[in-house]
Design an enzyme around this catalytic site. Structure first.
Site, PDB file in Angstrom:
ATOM      1  N   GLU A 121       4.424  -2.591  12.721  1.00 34.30           N
ATOM      2  CA  GLU A 121       3.172  -2.690  11.966  1.00 34.30           C
ATOM      3  C   GLU A 121       1.928  -2.687  12.841  1.00 34.30           C
ATOM      4  O   GLU A 121       0.911  -2.108  12.488  1.00 34.30           O
ATOM      5  CB  GLU A 121       3.195  -3.919  11.051  1.00 34.30           C
ATOM      6  CG  GLU A 121       4.267  -3.835   9.978  1.00 34.30           C
ATOM      7  CD  GLU A 121       4.245  -2.532   9.195  1.00 34.30           C
ATOM      8  OE1 GLU A 121       3.218  -1.834   9.195  1.00 34.30           O
ATOM      9  OE2 GLU A 121       5.280  -2.190   8.592  1.00 34.30           O
ATOM     10  N   HIS A 149       4.349   5.531  11.512  1.00 31.83           N
ATOM     11  CA  HIS A 149       5.674   4.905  11.390  1.00 31.83           C
ATOM     12  C   HIS A 149       6.813   5.896  11.561  1.00 31.83           C
ATOM     13  O   HIS A 149       7.937   5.501  11.866  1.00 31.83           O
ATOM     14  CB  HIS A 149       5.837   4.281  10.004  1.00 31.83           C
ATOM     15  CG  HIS A 149       5.299   2.894   9.876  1.00 31.83           C
ATOM     16  ND1 HIS A 149       5.597   1.887  10.756  1.00 31.83           N
ATOM     17  CD2 HIS A 149       4.494   2.337   8.927  1.00 31.83           C
ATOM     18  CE1 HIS A 149       4.989   0.779  10.358  1.00 31.83           C
ATOM     19  NE2 HIS A 149       4.313   1.013   9.259  1.00 31.83           N
ATOM     20  N   HIS A 202      -1.355   5.805   8.784  1.00 30.43           N
ATOM     21  CA  HIS A 202      -0.521   4.645   9.127  1.00 30.43           C
ATOM     22  C   HIS A 202       0.959   4.952   8.875  1.00 30.43           C
ATOM     23  O   HIS A 202       1.809   4.748   9.748  1.00 30.43           O
ATOM     24  CB  HIS A 202      -1.002   3.454   8.285  1.00 30.43           C
ATOM     25  CG  HIS A 202      -0.182   2.206   8.399  1.00 30.43           C
ATOM     26  ND1 HIS A 202      -0.667   1.044   8.949  1.00 30.43           N
ATOM     27  CD2 HIS A 202       1.089   1.915   8.013  1.00 30.43           C
ATOM     28  CE1 HIS A 202       0.258   0.112   8.911  1.00 30.43           C
ATOM     29  NE2 HIS A 202       1.340   0.606   8.343  1.00 30.43           N
ATOM     30  N   GLU A 203       1.249   5.472   7.687  1.00 37.76           N
ATOM     31  CA  GLU A 203       2.656   5.754   7.361  1.00 37.76           C
ATOM     32  C   GLU A 203       3.201   6.860   8.255  1.00 37.76           C
ATOM     33  O   GLU A 203       4.382   6.852   8.619  1.00 37.76           O
ATOM     34  CB  GLU A 203       2.803   6.134   5.885  1.00 37.76           C
ATOM     35  CG  GLU A 203       2.272   5.099   4.895  1.00 37.76           C
ATOM     36  CD  GLU A 203       2.768   3.690   5.142  1.00 37.76           C
ATOM     37  OE1 GLU A 203       3.946   3.526   5.537  1.00 37.76           O
ATOM     38  OE2 GLU A 203       1.982   2.740   4.967  1.00 37.76           O
ATOM     39  N   GLY A 207       0.843  -1.181   0.000  1.00 39.69           N
ATOM     40  CA  GLY A 207       0.000   0.000   0.000  1.00 39.69           C
ATOM     41  C   GLY A 207       0.881   1.235   0.000  1.00 39.69           C
ATOM     42  O   GLY A 207       0.696   2.159  -0.784  1.00 39.69           O
ATOM     43  N   ALA A 208       1.882   1.224   0.888  1.00 40.41           N
ATOM     44  CA  ALA A 208       2.796   2.355   1.001  1.00 40.41           C
ATOM     45  C   ALA A 208       4.002   1.932   1.829  1.00 40.41           C
ATOM     46  O   ALA A 208       4.009   0.850   2.412  1.00 40.41           O
ATOM     47  CB  ALA A 208       2.100   3.544   1.658  1.00 40.41           C
ATOM     48  N   MET A 209       5.010   2.802   1.867  1.00 39.40           N
ATOM     49  CA  MET A 209       6.219   2.540   2.647  1.00 39.40           C
ATOM     50  C   MET A 209       6.651   3.820   3.320  1.00 39.40           C
ATOM     51  O   MET A 209       6.722   4.865   2.692  1.00 39.40           O
ATOM     52  CB  MET A 209       7.315   2.000   1.720  1.00 39.40           C
ATOM     53  CG  MET A 209       8.653   1.768   2.395  1.00 39.40           C
ATOM     54  SD  MET A 209       8.607   0.361   3.556  1.00 39.40           S
ATOM     55  CE  MET A 209       9.940   0.837   4.653  1.00 39.40           C
ATOM     56  N   GLU A 210       6.995   3.687   4.602  1.00 42.45           N
ATOM     57  CA  GLU A 210       7.113   4.843   5.487  1.00 42.45           C
ATOM     58  C   GLU A 210       8.468   5.545   5.454  1.00 42.45           C
ATOM     59  O   GLU A 210       8.888   6.092   6.473  1.00 42.45           O
ATOM     60  CB  GLU A 210       6.831   4.373   6.917  1.00 42.45           C
ATOM     61  CG  GLU A 210       7.834   3.333   7.473  1.00 42.45           C
ATOM     62  CD  GLU A 210       7.435   1.884   7.262  1.00 42.45           C
ATOM     63  OE1 GLU A 210       6.652   1.611   6.324  1.00 42.45           O
ATOM     64  OE2 GLU A 210       7.901   1.019   8.016  1.00 42.45           O
ATOM     65  N   ASN A 211       9.165   5.578   4.325  1.00 40.11           N
ATOM     66  CA  ASN A 211      10.487   6.214   4.286  1.00 40.11           C
ATOM     67  C   ASN A 211      10.429   7.625   4.876  1.00 40.11           C
ATOM     68  O   ASN A 211       9.622   8.441   4.437  1.00 40.11           O
ATOM     69  CB  ASN A 211      10.977   6.300   2.847  1.00 40.11           C
ATOM     70  CG  ASN A 211      10.860   4.983   2.128  1.00 40.11           C
ATOM     71  OD1 ASN A 211      11.349   3.965   2.574  1.00 40.11           O
ATOM     72  ND2 ASN A 211      10.141   4.991   1.009  1.00 40.11           N
TER      73      ASN A 211
HETATM   74 ZN   LIG Z   1       3.265  -0.190   7.943  1.00 42.69          ZN
END
Ligand SMILES: [Zn+2]
Length: 835
Positions: free
Chosen positions: A312, A293, A289-290, A255-259
């Site tokens: 997570e 993180h 959500h991201e 879905g996405a990535m929290e960089n």
């Molecule tokens: Zn996540």
């Protein structure tokens, strides 16, 4: 590639301190490689040796402390470093390969306009595909990045841009980051910028989506700002990484990535066609959500992958909570109950279940296996239960203590439990043991004895556990008493808080305060959805559900009831016929679109697998009728109407009506048959044999977009034609160059329950071909494809035998073993339900 073991990581973390990485990339050359030059500085005990992970396509040069390294130092994607000094400088330059799997530096050519887009995705161990690194979460370091790229491109990364011009982008040194958070995007990306509370904000997407992003930027920025404000209210530490960029990129696996500073999302989140509020809520939830993180994961990082849940579960819990508290999407816990928690419960009841916090993640490859409904959704449900148990104030105080103690560093489960134990004054050791260290789920069942004059004589909550995992758990939950009044309305008369403690009641909790209370029409166990358990109502309450369900005001209460019903059908305790009857009665009047969407999705999955082939058409027909009534009852242009229409398109067998919609005839008021709806209708016509390759080609000519290409691939695989099936299968199994998304779309289109005779022989092929496919494809993209290609619709003992034969092999990868174990368990349930 060899996976880093926990033992190696522990040893390396003890020996090495990384001072910094300077990474310089050149992406100007044509072809399938880019140039990467890295200066890596680190300190250690003099005289020792170590290694970095690195996967160059062609090595140009490598020196350690000024001395060239022998080419033989590079073997098995590791570069050996020997004769180390106290302070070391590794300088390497190489040609590196672009990827088409969404891992490493992914290169995408947009079919809409031929433009090239790059983005980096390092999770879980992809950093080596861009620069040499100590690729483990607890060797954090600051990064300095520079990129040479075509002049008309845009480059964005974790760090702030400090120099730009003449095709050269330079970025400021970052805060210490784990290797798997290093990211960048590069290409002719479209950007929209804003600012909030001193934080520069940016949104990025492909040019082909620019007009849609411009139109949706306001909603995205609003959600972003609302969430930032709310996190700043509950956390003592402000957002720690400077700017907050959100890039929507093509063919992203997650879905996405929290960089940090450059969160990457799949660009299906930039909508080009009409979507429901359920989809908009999901997007807002992913934004939240991201953002969670940035604290949980980015600021404080797990020491090793066994604490993936720390990332997570917290992001899932906080994302759901903050979306409800801060944005217009106030019903996210309803979505969580219907969708996310159900995902966790399914995973938790399979033979492959594992604890939320496992202790046996021995290498990086095994960590990927736990990237599932248990680490995300069960973990979040357990945190919701923890908050009910210790109280919100103590919970948040514990989190803030945790951030303060470990900012820019690493931490473990023990660290977090210690912080929340201190803040709450409760020892969480025993609680954590049953909730986090043990797998599987309990069932809570209401037992009701009544007096002759209609009062409760005794209400007992009976807790049970599966034989092979006998642990019972403490639960804090609510019981809701609901009455169906003479005026037709349903009211909640009373809510009773219950503490279930198996230590003292042995699994039978008597609710003393209900004795003598008049019997309610519905006694709802787990009202408010505070705990994580399978819920079974007492028989009278269960019988009242069809009459009461749609009259309940509280969407979360309806979600708890729907989930219990879907769970009972999934378990084979209740027949699908009963479910579709309930759907037909209750769904057309359901007000919450996420309930509509999830009930339709889950029911459809059950209808495709549980009834016999003879019984399936009648069940599907009832589902289509429910959707038809919903479309008629819903306000024109509403989310409910769109959700119902999609369900109707997918379940209808009325090809004339479907073709009419495609031609613009008798389209329901308020509906625009846009690009995505057109593909949905066409796919259904293809499945039913009422449209062929010419129509697919014609549709693709109208829609030369990335989504159009995927939809066309899905449609071609769905053609009820032996040659089309053979082509599609060959493509899925053996094409080395195709992109992850096109392959997945093909696998999605392939298996159609309407085409059982045609596809059934491919069950044999799956088990023969899939080990080879997985050997050629990496990580997440391989796993996703193996799951999507599973012969789930071939519900037959023979499919289970084939699975058993494959599982008997000793040379299977852990990922394939998991995929087959889970697919087989779903088939086992379906066969059991057929009886
Ligand atoms: Zn996540």
């Amino acid at each position: 590639m060899p996976s880093l073991t926990r033992a190696e990581a522990t040893e390396r973390a003890a020996a090495i301190t990384v001072t910094g990485y300077a990474v310089d990339l050149d992406v100007t050359a044509p072809g399938d490689t880019f140039r990467s030059r890295t200066v890596l500085t680190f300190s250690t005990e003099p005289g020792g040796s170590t290694f970095v992970e690195w996967e160059p396509a062609a090595l140009i040069s490598a020196t350690l402390n000024g001395t060239p390294l022998e080419p033989s130092a590079l073997a098995g994607e590791r570069l050996a470093l020997t004769g180390l000094a106290a302070a070391n400088e590794l300088v390497v330059e190489a040609e590196m390969r672009y990827s088409n799997t969404g891992e490493g530096l992914h290169r995408f050519v947009d079919p809409a306009d031929g433009r090239v887009y790059l983005y980096a995705h390092m999770f879980l161990d992809g950093a080596r595909r861009i620069f040499p690194c100590f690729d483990q979460p607890d060797l954090k370091a600051p990064y300095t990045l520079a990129v040479t790229a075509p002049e008309d491109w845009l480059v964005a990364a974790n760090g702030a841009r400090v120099g730009e011009g003449g095709g050269r982008w330079e970025f400021a040194q970052t805060k210490p980051l784990a290797t798997y958070f290093v990211s960048l995007i590069a290409g002719p990306y479209h950007a929209v910028t804003d600012e909030h509370d001193g934080i520069p904000l940016a949104l990025y997407c492909r040019q082909a989506l620019a007009e849609h992003l411009d139109e949706q930027a306001d909603e995205l920025f609003t959600v972003t700002k609302q969430c930032l404000d709310r996190y700043h209210e509950i956390f003592d530490v402000r957002y720690p990484f400077g700017h907050y960029g959100q890039a929507f990129v093509p063919e992203f696996n997650f879905g996405a990535m929290e960089n940090p500073g450059i969160v990457v999302f799949r660009d299906e989140f930039i909508y080009r066609s009409a979507v429901t509020d359920g989809q908009r809520e999901q997007r807002a939830n992913v934004v939240a959500h991201e953002m969670a993180h940035q604290w949980f994961g980015d600021l404080v990082t797990m020491a090793w992958w066994d604490d993936l849940w720390l990332n997570e579960s917290f992001a899932e819990y906080l994302g759901t909570r903050i979306t409800a508290e801060a944005t217009r999407f106030t019903e996210t816990w309803t979505t969580f109950a219907m969708q996310r928690k159900a995902w966790g419960m399914r995973a938790d009841q399979r033979p492959s279940t594992h604890p939320v916090a496992p202790t046996d993640v021995d290498d990086t490859a095994l960590a990927l296996l736990n990237f599932d409904g248990i680490s995300y959704a069960k973990g979040a449900a357990v945190l919701r239960q923890l908050v009910a148990w210790v109280g919100d104030k103590a919970f948040l105080a514990g989190l803030n203590e945790h951030f303060a103690a470990h900012a820019y560093g690493n931490a473990t489960l023990a660290d977090l439990l210690a912080a929340v134990s201190r803040s709450s004054g409760r020892d969480l050791g025993a609680w954590a043991d049953v909730w986090l260290r043990r797998e599987q789920i309990n069932t809570l069942r209401a037992e009701v004895e009544r007096t002759d004059d209609g009062r409760y004589a005794q209400v007992t909550l009976v807790q049970t556990a599966p034989d092979e995992h006998p642990a019972l758990r403490p639960h804090k939950l609510c019981l809701g008493l609901y009455d169906h009044g003479a005026d037709g309305a349903v009211t909640r008369r009373r809510v009773v808080e219950v503490d279930v403690d198996p230590e003292t009641d042995g699994g039978r909790t008597v609710i003393a305060e209900l004795a003598g209370e008049p019997v309610a029409d519905l006694l709802l166990v787990n009202d408010g959805d505070l705990t994580y358990a399978k819920i079974r109502l007492d028989p009278d309450s269960a019988a009242a559900v069809p009459a009461i369900l749609s009259l309940l005001d509280d969407s979360l209460a309806r979600a708890v009831l729907w989930s219990a019903m879907l769970d009972a059908v999934t378990d084979g305790e209740r027949p699908v016929a009963e479910l579709v009857t309930l759907v037909l009665a209750a769904l057309p009047v359901e007000r919450e679109v996420v309930i509509v969407e999830d009930v339709l999705r889950m029911t459809r999955t059950l209808v495709d697998r549980y009834p016999t082939p003879e019984a399936r058409p009648a069940a599907l027909e009832m589902l289509a009728q429910a959707c038809d009534r919903l479309v008629a009852a819903a306000e024109p242009g509403s989310s409910r109407q769109l959700a119902g229409l999609r369900g109707l398109i997918g379940s209808s067998v009325d090809t004339a009506r479907l073709q009419g919609w495609l031609d613009g005839a008798n389209v329901p008021d308020g509906v625009t048959v846009d690009a995505d709806l057109r593909w949905l209708i066409l796919q259904r016509l293809v499945v039913l044999g009422a449209a062929g390759p010419e129509q697919i080609d014609a549709e693709l000519a109208r829609d030369r977009s990335a989504l159009g290409e995927q939809a066309a691939a899905r449609c071609r695989a769905a053609l009820p034609d032996p040659e089309a099936k053979a082509r599609a299968w060959e493509f899925v199994i053996s094409d080395p160059d195709a992109s992850n998304r096109i392959l997945e779309a093909t696998a999605q289109g392939f298996w159609q329950p309407e085409q059982l005779e045609l596809v059934a022989p491919y069950a044999e092929r799956y088990f023969a071909d899939i080990p080879g496919m997985l050997a050629r494809r990496t990580g997440m993209s391989g796993e996703r494809l193996a799951v999507t290609a599973y012969p789930s619709v071939v519900v037959a003992e023979r499919t289970r035998e084939l699975a058993a034969e494959l599982l008997a092999r000793t040379d299977l990868s852990a990922i394939l073993r998991r995929v087959v174990t889970d697919g087989d368990d779903d088939l086992r349930r379906a066969l059991t339900a057929r009886g």
